[in-house]
Design a protein around this motif. Structure first.
Motif, short mmCIF file in Angstrom:
data_model
loop_
_atom_site.label_atom_id
_atom_site.label_comp_id
_atom_site.label_asym_id
_atom_site.label_seq_id
_atom_site.Cartn_x
_atom_site.Cartn_y
_atom_site.Cartn_z
N HIS A 107 0.86 -1.21 0.00
CA HIS A 107 0.00 0.00 0.00
C HIS A 107 0.88 1.24 0.00
O HIS A 107 1.29 1.73 1.06
N HIS A 109 1.63 5.20 -2.19
CA HIS A 109 1.12 6.23 -3.12
C HIS A 109 2.28 7.11 -3.56
O HIS A 109 2.47 8.20 -3.03
N LYS A 130 -9.42 -0.74 -5.37
CA LYS A 130 -9.76 -0.02 -4.13
C LYS A 130 -10.93 0.92 -4.35
O LYS A 130 -10.94 1.71 -5.30
N HIS A 133 -5.85 0.08 5.83
CA HIS A 133 -5.49 0.98 6.94
C HIS A 133 -6.49 1.00 8.10
O HIS A 133 -7.06 2.03 8.44
N ASP A 136 0.74 2.44 3.85
CA ASP A 136 -0.06 3.54 3.30
C ASP A 136 0.84 4.76 3.09
O ASP A 136 0.46 5.89 3.40
ZN ZN Z 1 -3.63 4.77 0.92
#
Ligand code: ZN
Ligand code: URP
Ligand code: ZN
Ligand code: ZN
Length: 477
Positions: free
Chosen positions: A66, A68, A157, A246, A330
């Protein structure tokens, strides 16, 4: 290139053994009893390099499922590029990331997927795969899901929050879940009740409560529990497998545990920030530079939770009982200057996210040191299960013949001081983990057989990392 990693303790999810690991080219060729010969050959005499791992752990490279990198979000873009973020990952013993392709409402999914492939191509230090974010679920989104599975994108997602940005309504969620139930893909859910949060945010701002602390207060655990429950019910209705991302509230873990006890294919991850950091840390944060806006450093969603409510204890417990199966970061980094400071007068304008991709293996190893999890469980949560969950197990997530030579030598007697002036390689002007002292150290990192980190020196090059196509989840019942 042939490498022999000699004398270490090999740690897989299944257990530990003292063994030598032979890497031939990009692949693990053999895991051998210490000092063995291979078909009569003295192995040490027939390899290009021998690395002594005596007293150290030899583990499969971490998989952060996970992240970004350079994600456009909150009116700005996540500060780590694929280049800087994956290099930081490598330093921290993570040799694979799974990043999210973003579709905002109205955008064409396949165009977005191609764009993300372009962004990452030739940039990465470690191997990478993609999940796809679906926001408005159009009919074309459903056919795009099928097409993306052939491209190795097997998880999608959806968001129950961020109206006008990402949010899908329940009908759209059901539509995507029905398709996932048919095509075998995995639905990942951002489970927070967005309407409730939007109202609470507005009310806090109207009362002049504008500091970062109110980010957490306006996203209460009830909004996470409710959305988690709703997502589980919609998955139950459609037969789709569900993975909650998360997770931070103990009540959400309880919903997940109940669904699993009920035999449903429901899975979940938590992140280091929910194991170590709390809302009170955010409330108490202050610095000469930022005053109480210092708390913006830990604005993420789901938010940090109160330490008085037992969430952290419940997260560790869920990790032990396998109600939580994966630890991801995350990783969604933003700088304080020029990014987080957009929210100086209004917490809702602080871009949401924390950067941790470099520190996950170290931070979770502390769980072993503290007696919260076992050594094999550390490997299982950070590498083996992410590999199985997201369809790359066998190549990734295990030290065994035939697997990619993604191997980390971890020194339990080493030490790592986390901080901006210390180990930090992420493209951020602060560390959310400043001052954390780790009992342990990532010594050497191999990515498909190439040594890319050795004693804190980066030896790789950008573009070493390759895209991996993923199969369907290998974790479903
Ligand atoms: Zn995320
Ligand atoms: O605060 C977060 N988590 N930012 C990244 C986006 C998301 O929801 O995962
Ligand atoms: Zn999310
Ligand atoms: Zn060292």
């Amino acid at each position: 290139m042939k490498t022999l990693i000699k004398g270490g303790t090999v740690v897989n999810a299944t257990g530990t053994a003292t063994a030598d690991v032979l890497i031939d080219g990009e692949t693990i060729a053999a895991v051998l009893a210490p000092g063995s010969t291979l078909l009569g050959f003295d192995i040490e005499q027939n390899v290009d390099q021998v690395v002594d791992a005596t007293g150290k752990y030899v583990i499969p490279g971490g998989i952060d499922a996970h992240t970004h990198m350079q994600m456009p979000f909150g009116g700005t873009e996540a500060s780590d590029t694929f280049e800087t973020g994956t290099r930081a990952a490598a330093h921290g013993g993570t040799t694979s990331i799974i990043d999210f392709v973003v579709q905002y409402a109205g955008e064409n999914i396949l165009d977005q997927y191609n764009l993300w492939q372009e962004k990452a191509a030739g940039q990465c230090a470690v191997d990478y795969g993609f999940h796809q974010i679906l926001s408005d679920v159009q009919d074309s989104s459903l056919t795009a899901m099928d097409e993306l599975i052939n491209e190795g994108v097997t998880s999608f997602k959806l968001f129950m929050a961020y109206k006008g940005v990402f949010l899908s309504d329940d009908g759209q969620i059901v539509k995507a879940m029905q398709r996932a139930s048919d095509n075998g893909s995995l639905i990942m859910m951002h489970a927070e009740n967005g309407s409730v949060i939007d109202l609470l945010v507005k009310q806090h701002l109207e009362r002049g409560e504008t500091t970062p602390y109110y980010h957490g207060v306006s996203r209460p655990w009830q909004a996470e529990e409710e959305a988690t429950h709703r997502a589980i019910m919609l998955a139950n209705l459609t037969g789709a497998p569900l993975y909650i991302v998360h997770v931070s509230a103990k009540q959400a873990v309880e919903q997940i545990a109940a669904a699993r006890d009920n035999g449903q294919n429901v899975f979940a991850e938590t992140c280091p920030q929910y194991l170590y950091l709390s809302l009170e840390d955010q409330l108490g944060a202050s610095s000469p530079e930022w005053g109480e806006f210092e708390g913006a450093k830990w604005v993420c969603s789901t938010p940090l939770r109160s330490k008085h409510e037992g969430h952290q204890h419940h997260m560790w417990q869920g990790l032990r009982t396998n109600d939580l199966q994966v630890i991801s970061t995350d990783h969604c980094p933003f700088c304080m200057k020029g990014q987080k400071d957009m929210g100086l007068a209004d917490f809702s304008k602080i871009p949401n996210g924390i950067g941790s991709v470099e520190h996950r293996m170290d931070l979770i190893y502390q769980g072993v040191v503290m007696g919260e999890i076992t050594l094999p469980r550390w490997v299982e949560l950070t590498s083996t299960t992410p590999a199985r969950m997201f369809g790359v197990y066998g190549k990734k997530g295990v030290i065994q013949p035939g697997a990619d030579g993604d191997v980390v030598i971890y020194d339990p007697n080493g030490h790592t001081s986390i901080g901006l002036e210390k180990t930090h390689h992420m493209n951020m002007d602060y560390s959310a983990w400043e001052g954390y002292e780790i009992d342990g150290h990532v010594d050497t990192v191999f990515s498909r057989g190439r040594m890319i980190v050795d004693d804190d020196a980066y030896l790789g090059r950008k573009g070493d990392g390759a895209y991996f196509k993923r199969g369907l989840s290998q974790y479903l019942i």
